[in-house]
Design a protein around this motif. Sequence first.
Motif, mmCIF file in Angstrom:
data_model
loop_
_atom_site.group_PDB
_atom_site.id
_atom_site.type_symbol
_atom_site.label_atom_id
_atom_site.label_comp_id
_atom_site.label_asym_id
_atom_site.label_seq_id
_atom_site.Cartn_x
_atom_site.Cartn_y
_atom_site.Cartn_z
ATOM 1 N N ILE A 131 59.803 53.342 50.256
ATOM 2 C CA ILE A 131 58.709 54.003 50.642
ATOM 3 C C ILE A 131 59.217 55.448 51.464
ATOM 4 O O ILE A 131 58.902 56.523 51.254
ATOM 5 C CB ILE A 131 57.860 53.517 51.406
ATOM 6 C CG1 ILE A 131 56.855 52.623 50.505
ATOM 7 C CG2 ILE A 131 56.763 54.310 52.099
ATOM 8 C CD1 ILE A 131 56.036 51.499 51.379
ATOM 9 N N LEU A 132 60.066 55.092 52.284
ATOM 10 C CA LEU A 132 60.717 56.049 53.137
ATOM 11 C C LEU A 132 61.748 57.232 52.296
ATOM 12 O O LEU A 132 61.609 58.412 52.712
ATOM 13 C CB LEU A 132 61.578 55.617 54.349
ATOM 14 C CG LEU A 132 60.925 54.595 55.238
ATOM 15 C CD1 LEU A 132 61.729 53.943 56.492
ATOM 16 C CD2 LEU A 132 59.876 55.460 56.052
ATOM 17 N N ARG A 133 62.343 56.606 51.426
ATOM 18 C CA ARG A 133 63.264 57.603 50.757
ATOM 19 C C ARG A 133 62.346 58.264 49.713
ATOM 20 O O ARG A 133 62.554 59.537 49.348
ATOM 21 C CB ARG A 133 64.280 56.825 49.726
ATOM 22 C CG ARG A 133 65.217 56.299 50.775
ATOM 23 C CD ARG A 133 66.717 55.768 49.987
ATOM 24 N NE ARG A 133 66.078 54.534 49.149
ATOM 25 C CZ ARG A 133 65.860 54.473 47.803
ATOM 26 N NH1 ARG A 133 66.552 55.325 46.972
ATOM 27 N NH2 ARG A 133 65.910 53.457 47.197
ATOM 28 N N THR A 134 61.217 57.683 49.206
ATOM 29 C CA THR A 134 60.490 58.421 48.227
ATOM 30 C C THR A 134 59.754 59.758 49.308
ATOM 31 O O THR A 134 59.364 60.720 48.833
ATOM 32 C CB THR A 134 59.277 57.674 47.731
ATOM 33 O OG1 THR A 134 59.943 56.607 47.035
ATOM 34 C CG2 THR A 134 58.313 58.303 46.876
ATOM 35 N N LEU A 135 59.150 59.422 50.520
ATOM 36 C CA LEU A 135 58.510 60.172 51.131
ATOM 37 C C LEU A 135 59.841 61.465 51.402
ATOM 38 O O LEU A 135 59.154 62.808 51.186
ATOM 39 C CB LEU A 135 58.118 59.751 52.640
ATOM 40 C CG LEU A 135 57.056 58.739 52.535
ATOM 41 C CD1 LEU A 135 56.865 58.172 54.046
ATOM 42 C CD2 LEU A 135 55.735 59.376 52.292
ATOM 43 N N GLU A 136 60.890 61.232 51.667
ATOM 44 C CA GLU A 136 61.901 62.244 51.958
ATOM 45 C C GLU A 136 61.840 63.152 50.624
ATOM 46 O O GLU A 136 62.140 64.217 50.636
ATOM 47 C CB GLU A 136 63.379 61.471 52.114
ATOM 48 C CG GLU A 136 63.418 61.426 53.760
ATOM 49 C CD GLU A 136 64.817 60.530 54.046
ATOM 50 O OE1 GLU A 136 65.062 60.389 55.308
ATOM 51 O OE2 GLU A 136 65.497 60.021 53.059
ATOM 52 N N HIS A 137 62.255 62.340 49.482
ATOM 53 C CA HIS A 137 62.375 63.211 48.369
ATOM 54 C C HIS A 137 61.039 64.016 48.092
ATOM 55 O O HIS A 137 61.331 65.052 47.443
ATOM 56 C CB HIS A 137 62.376 62.224 47.107
ATOM 57 C CG HIS A 137 62.529 63.005 45.640
ATOM 58 N ND1 HIS A 137 63.705 63.258 45.447
ATOM 59 C CD2 HIS A 137 61.611 63.183 44.692
ATOM 60 C CE1 HIS A 137 63.675 63.799 44.137
ATOM 61 N NE2 HIS A 137 62.220 63.743 43.865
#
Length: 259
Positions: free
Chosen positions: A58-64
């Motif tokens: 989730i956190l990596r997707t938000l960043e992306h």
Amino acid sequence: MGEYTGRFAPSPTGPLHLGSLVAALASYVDARQHGGKWLVRIEDLDTPRCVPGAADDILRTLEHFGFEWDGPVMFQSERGEAYRAALERLPVYACTCSRKSLDSCQCRNLIHKPEGMHSVRVFGGRTIGFEDRHFGWFEQQVDDFVVRRADGLFAYQLAVVVDDAEQGVTDIVRGSDLLDSTPRQIFLQQELGMPKIRYKHVPVVRNADGEKLSKQTLAPALDWALAAALLNQAALHLGWPPAEAAGPRELLRELAGGF
Ligand SMILES: [Zn+2]
């Protein structure tokens, strides 16, 4: 509006989908347009339902997708002490009913030893109303409700209220599926003497069958390759004009009004 702190609080029960993107975008843009802070909290309270690796994903997707949050990410799984302390300050009773006998629960009139496996309920009994920034005035009678489950897990309603106060949240923008949780949360804020919060509930995204997009209705995970298009799709759902920037980061900045 003065001080503003908003937040996005996903549960790591699976990857983000378009419905979660709408909630993230709505809260993010509202925070940035008010010159406020935007926090992320992982609601991994109900550990049996959490999927390993999902919080990270989730956190990596938000960043992306170009989201930038302020301060450290809070994890509900690390907050047991705070929930326990709050529970001690609430007027509660133990409910020893089974699921079958719950309809005729008389536990509020009895005194049970606070031992063993039983649920803990807070004494309700008043009407709570609030002005929602999207839906207008909303009010509901708040009756007794569970603040700690029989399996020992703290209820979502209690955890959210304790965390929002700890994080100094002033504004909550989230899906309208949580509209009828709000009176219970305000009730707990009042009981615990916590500051008032402003609310804006935005319409949830539904699939062709009219069901809310969720892991249960098999909503597809957000495709990183389509980040910009998905952000615009989320913006369209919120009734905003599409942005023209090419990459997700620039597009998100444009949607938030070039803050
Ligand atoms: Zn009972």
